[in-house]
Design a protein around this motif. Structure first.
Motif, mmCIF file in Angstrom:
data_model
loop_
_atom_site.group_PDB
_atom_site.id
_atom_site.type_symbol
_atom_site.label_atom_id
_atom_site.label_comp_id
_atom_site.label_asym_id
_atom_site.label_seq_id
_atom_site.Cartn_x
_atom_site.Cartn_y
_atom_site.Cartn_z
ATOM 1 N N GLY A 3 4.866 8.558 -9.946
ATOM 2 C CA GLY A 3 4.018 9.737 -9.746
ATOM 3 C C GLY A 3 3.871 10.604 -10.971
ATOM 4 N N THR A 7 1.000 9.455 -15.177
ATOM 5 C CA THR A 7 -0.069 10.381 -15.598
ATOM 6 C C THR A 7 0.291 11.066 -16.918
ATOM 7 O OG1 THR A 7 0.851 11.770 -13.865
ATOM 8 C CG2 THR A 7 -1.317 10.930 -13.477
ATOM 9 N N LEU A 66 -1.707 0.837 -18.955
ATOM 10 C CA LEU A 66 -0.431 1.547 -18.814
ATOM 11 C C LEU A 66 0.652 0.734 -18.098
ATOM 12 C CD1 LEU A 66 0.472 4.600 -19.339
ATOM 13 C CD2 LEU A 66 0.391 4.724 -16.854
ATOM 14 N N LEU A 67 0.241 0.061 -17.018
ATOM 15 C CA LEU A 67 1.200 -0.751 -16.246
ATOM 16 C C LEU A 67 0.666 -2.176 -16.194
ATOM 17 C CD1 LEU A 67 1.969 1.584 -13.198
ATOM 18 C CD2 LEU A 67 3.594 0.836 -14.899
ATOM 19 N N ARG A 72 5.528 -8.588 -8.069
ATOM 20 C CA ARG A 72 5.387 -8.667 -6.612
ATOM 21 C C ARG A 72 6.079 -9.938 -6.154
ATOM 22 N NH1 ARG A 72 4.168 -3.866 -4.438
ATOM 23 N NH2 ARG A 72 2.250 -2.959 -5.226
ATOM 24 N N LEU A 95 -2.608 -7.238 -15.671
ATOM 25 C CA LEU A 95 -3.826 -6.433 -15.640
ATOM 26 C C LEU A 95 -4.574 -6.438 -16.973
ATOM 27 C CD1 LEU A 95 -2.842 -3.387 -13.409
ATOM 28 C CD2 LEU A 95 -4.150 -5.411 -12.815
ATOM 29 N N PRO A 131 -7.075 -0.368 -13.690
ATOM 30 C CA PRO A 131 -5.739 0.044 -14.138
ATOM 31 C C PRO A 131 -4.800 0.317 -12.974
ATOM 32 C CG PRO A 131 -7.267 1.861 -14.382
ATOM 33 C CD PRO A 131 -8.077 0.667 -13.974
ATOM 34 N N THR A 134 -5.643 -3.885 -7.644
ATOM 35 C CA THR A 134 -6.598 -4.038 -6.554
ATOM 36 C C THR A 134 -5.900 -4.695 -5.369
ATOM 37 O OG1 THR A 134 -8.802 -4.911 -6.024
ATOM 38 C CG2 THR A 134 -7.406 -6.299 -7.397
ATOM 39 N N ARG A 137 -2.138 -3.689 -1.762
ATOM 40 C CA ARG A 137 -0.979 -2.953 -2.281
ATOM 41 C C ARG A 137 -1.291 -2.329 -3.645
ATOM 42 N NH1 ARG A 137 3.901 -3.989 0.256
ATOM 43 N NH2 ARG A 137 4.620 -2.222 -0.957
ATOM 44 N N ASN A 138 -2.568 -1.941 -3.846
ATOM 45 C CA ASN A 138 -2.883 -1.297 -5.120
ATOM 46 C C ASN A 138 -2.279 0.100 -5.136
ATOM 47 O OD1 ASN A 138 -4.609 0.119 -3.464
ATOM 48 N ND2 ASN A 138 -6.243 0.194 -4.938
ATOM 49 N N CYS A 139 -2.433 0.801 -6.264
ATOM 50 C CA CYS A 139 -1.753 2.088 -6.426
ATOM 51 C C CYS A 139 -2.150 3.079 -5.332
ATOM 52 C CB CYS A 139 -2.100 2.678 -7.790
ATOM 53 S SG CYS A 139 -1.362 4.303 -8.009
ATOM 54 N N GLY A 141 -1.383 6.136 -5.392
ATOM 55 C CA GLY A 141 -1.610 7.456 -5.999
ATOM 56 C C GLY A 141 -2.896 7.534 -6.800
ATOM 57 N N ALA A 145 -3.940 10.645 -9.103
ATOM 58 C CA ALA A 145 -3.843 10.469 -10.562
ATOM 59 C C ALA A 145 -5.195 10.743 -11.225
ATOM 60 C CB ALA A 145 -3.383 9.048 -10.877
ATOM 61 N N LEU A 149 -5.591 13.587 -13.976
ATOM 62 C CA LEU A 149 -5.980 13.238 -15.349
ATOM 63 C C LEU A 149 -7.191 14.053 -15.775
ATOM 64 C CD1 LEU A 149 -5.539 9.351 -15.480
ATOM 65 C CD2 LEU A 149 -4.130 11.100 -16.562
HETATM 66 C C1 HEM Z 1 -2.443 6.874 -14.460
HETATM 67 C C2 HEM Z 1 -1.743 6.859 -13.354
HETATM 68 C C3 HEM Z 1 -1.329 5.638 -12.586
HETATM 69 C C4 HEM Z 1 -1.505 4.296 -12.832
HETATM 70 C C5 HEM Z 1 -2.213 3.643 -14.014
HETATM 71 C C6 HEM Z 1 -0.888 3.576 -11.742
HETATM 72 C C7 HEM Z 1 -0.892 2.197 -11.627
HETATM 73 C C8 HEM Z 1 -0.299 1.500 -10.596
HETATM 74 C C9 HEM Z 1 -0.273 0.057 -10.471
HETATM 75 C C10 HEM Z 1 -0.931 -0.919 -11.446
HETATM 76 C C11 HEM Z 1 0.407 -0.252 -9.361
HETATM 77 C C12 HEM Z 1 0.732 -1.664 -8.810
HETATM 78 C C13 HEM Z 1 -0.297 -2.084 -7.802
HETATM 79 C C14 HEM Z 1 -0.196 -3.536 -7.416
HETATM 80 O O1 HEM Z 1 0.861 -4.159 -7.620
HETATM 81 O O2 HEM Z 1 -1.189 -4.063 -6.890
HETATM 82 C C15 HEM Z 1 0.845 0.997 -8.754
HETATM 83 C C16 HEM Z 1 1.577 1.102 -7.593
HETATM 84 C C17 HEM Z 1 2.008 2.283 -7.038
HETATM 85 N N1 HEM Z 1 1.716 3.555 -7.489
HETATM 86 FE FE1 HEM Z 1 0.606 4.025 -9.123
HETATM 87 N N2 HEM Z 1 -0.343 4.472 -10.862
HETATM 88 C C18 HEM Z 1 -0.587 5.749 -11.327
HETATM 89 C C19 HEM Z 1 -0.242 6.931 -10.725
HETATM 90 C C20 HEM Z 1 0.453 7.053 -9.546
HETATM 91 C C21 HEM Z 1 0.761 8.301 -8.874
HETATM 92 C C22 HEM Z 1 0.310 9.679 -9.361
HETATM 93 C C23 HEM Z 1 1.489 7.975 -7.759
HETATM 94 C C24 HEM Z 1 2.087 8.855 -6.678
HETATM 95 C C25 HEM Z 1 1.858 10.134 -6.553
HETATM 96 C C26 HEM Z 1 1.627 6.545 -7.730
HETATM 97 C C27 HEM Z 1 2.309 5.837 -6.776
HETATM 98 C C28 HEM Z 1 2.356 4.455 -6.670
HETATM 99 C C29 HEM Z 1 3.085 3.739 -5.640
HETATM 100 C C30 HEM Z 1 3.940 4.366 -4.526
HETATM 101 C C31 HEM Z 1 2.858 2.375 -5.862
HETATM 102 C C32 HEM Z 1 3.364 1.201 -5.024
HETATM 103 C C33 HEM Z 1 2.344 0.927 -3.937
HETATM 104 C C34 HEM Z 1 2.744 -0.214 -3.026
HETATM 105 O O3 HEM Z 1 3.682 -0.957 -3.327
HETATM 106 O O4 HEM Z 1 2.093 -0.382 -1.979
HETATM 107 N N3 HEM Z 1 0.975 6.011 -8.820
HETATM 108 N N4 HEM Z 1 0.395 2.048 -9.518
#
Ligand code: HEM
Length: 195
Positions: A3, A7, A66-67, A72, A95, A131, A134, A137-139, A141, A145, A149
């Motif tokens: 979280g 960002t 970034l990630l 998985r 990615l 980013p 998709t 189980r995509n992000c 947040g 975010a 941003l």
């Molecule tokens: C620039 C900001 C962010 C980027 C680039 C980003 C990117 C990602 C990516 C690539 C994944 C993996 C998705 C997948 O495996 O399909 C992910 C998962 C996740 N992100 Fe983000 N994220 C960002 C910000 C945030 C924020 C602000 C939060 C929470 C407030 C957050 C919470 C999560 C959670 C909880 C997961 C796991 C979801 C799941 O397993 O179902 N992320 N994120």
């Protein structure tokens, strides 16, 4: 980490890239002046009137991946494109393969906000902009975010011009990434000059 580091690190990249490309920073400043002026704080609603700023933020996210690899695991035996992947196998989608795909982006290895602009300067969505990954189980947040941003980036640029420290040339700024939970920029100094 999910979280906050995501960002804040994206904002660090944005500042570094705007220091490196001052002509792009000037255009962001010009758009902020036109739409917000010096003191009207940005809201997410302003984004639709600020295509260039929106394109720059998208391009920062595309350019830095970034990630790049979130691990998985297959929850059942899976057949995919001729491969058998047994239940419980770790799968790591890359990615970068889409964010730097030569068939999707005009200049994939260059920081180029035009990737998200049409000839009239309107913002254009791109299906290869993933980013946040998709699928189901995509992000989770993503929308938070995206809002954070825009508001932080625009608010910072409204108040400051970012420059390399005295004696450091723009070409000397290092945009290679340091791998960690996120791909982070190498620590570097920045001058935030009040506008
Ligand atoms: C620039 C900001 C962010 C980027 C680039 C980003 C990117 C990602 C990516 C690539 C994944 C993996 C998705 C997948 O495996 O399909 C992910 C998962 C996740 N992100 Fe983000 N994220 C960002 C910000 C945030 C924020 C602000 C939060 C929470 C407030 C957050 C919470 C999560 C959670 C909880 C997961 C796991 C979801 C799941 O397993 O179902 N992320 N994120």
């Amino acid at each position: 980490m999910a979280g906050t580091e995501t960002t804040s690190t994206t904002l660090q990249w944005a500042i570094l890239l705007l220091m490196k490309y001052p002509e792009i920073q000037k255009k962001v400043h010009a758009e902020i002046e036109r739409v917000l002026g010096p003191s009207c704080l940005p809201t997410f609603e302003d984004r639709k009137n600020m295509p260039f700023t929106n394109a720059v933020i998208h391009e920062v996210q595309r350019f830095v991946t970034l990630l790049p690899h979130i691990p998985r695991c297959t929850s059942y035996d899976t057949h995919f494109k001729g491969y058998f992947i047994p239940k419980g196998t770790t799968v790591i989608p890359l990615l970068t393969s889409v964010l730097l795909d030569k068939t999707q982006w005009e200049t994939p290895d260059e920081f180029n906000p035009n990737h998200f602009l049409d000839v009239d300067g309107n913002f254009v969505k791109k299906k290869a902009f993933l980013p946040f990954s998709t699928g189901r189980r995509n992000c989770i947040g993503e929308s938070l975010a995206t809002m954070e941003l825009f508001i932080f980036f625009t608010g910072l640029l409204q108040k400051f011009t970012f420059k390399p420290p005295p004696g450091v040339k723009e070409s000397e700024l290092d945009t290679t990434a340091e791998a960690g939970f996120t791909m982070r920029p190498h620590p570097q100094c920045a001058c935030a000059v009040l506008r």
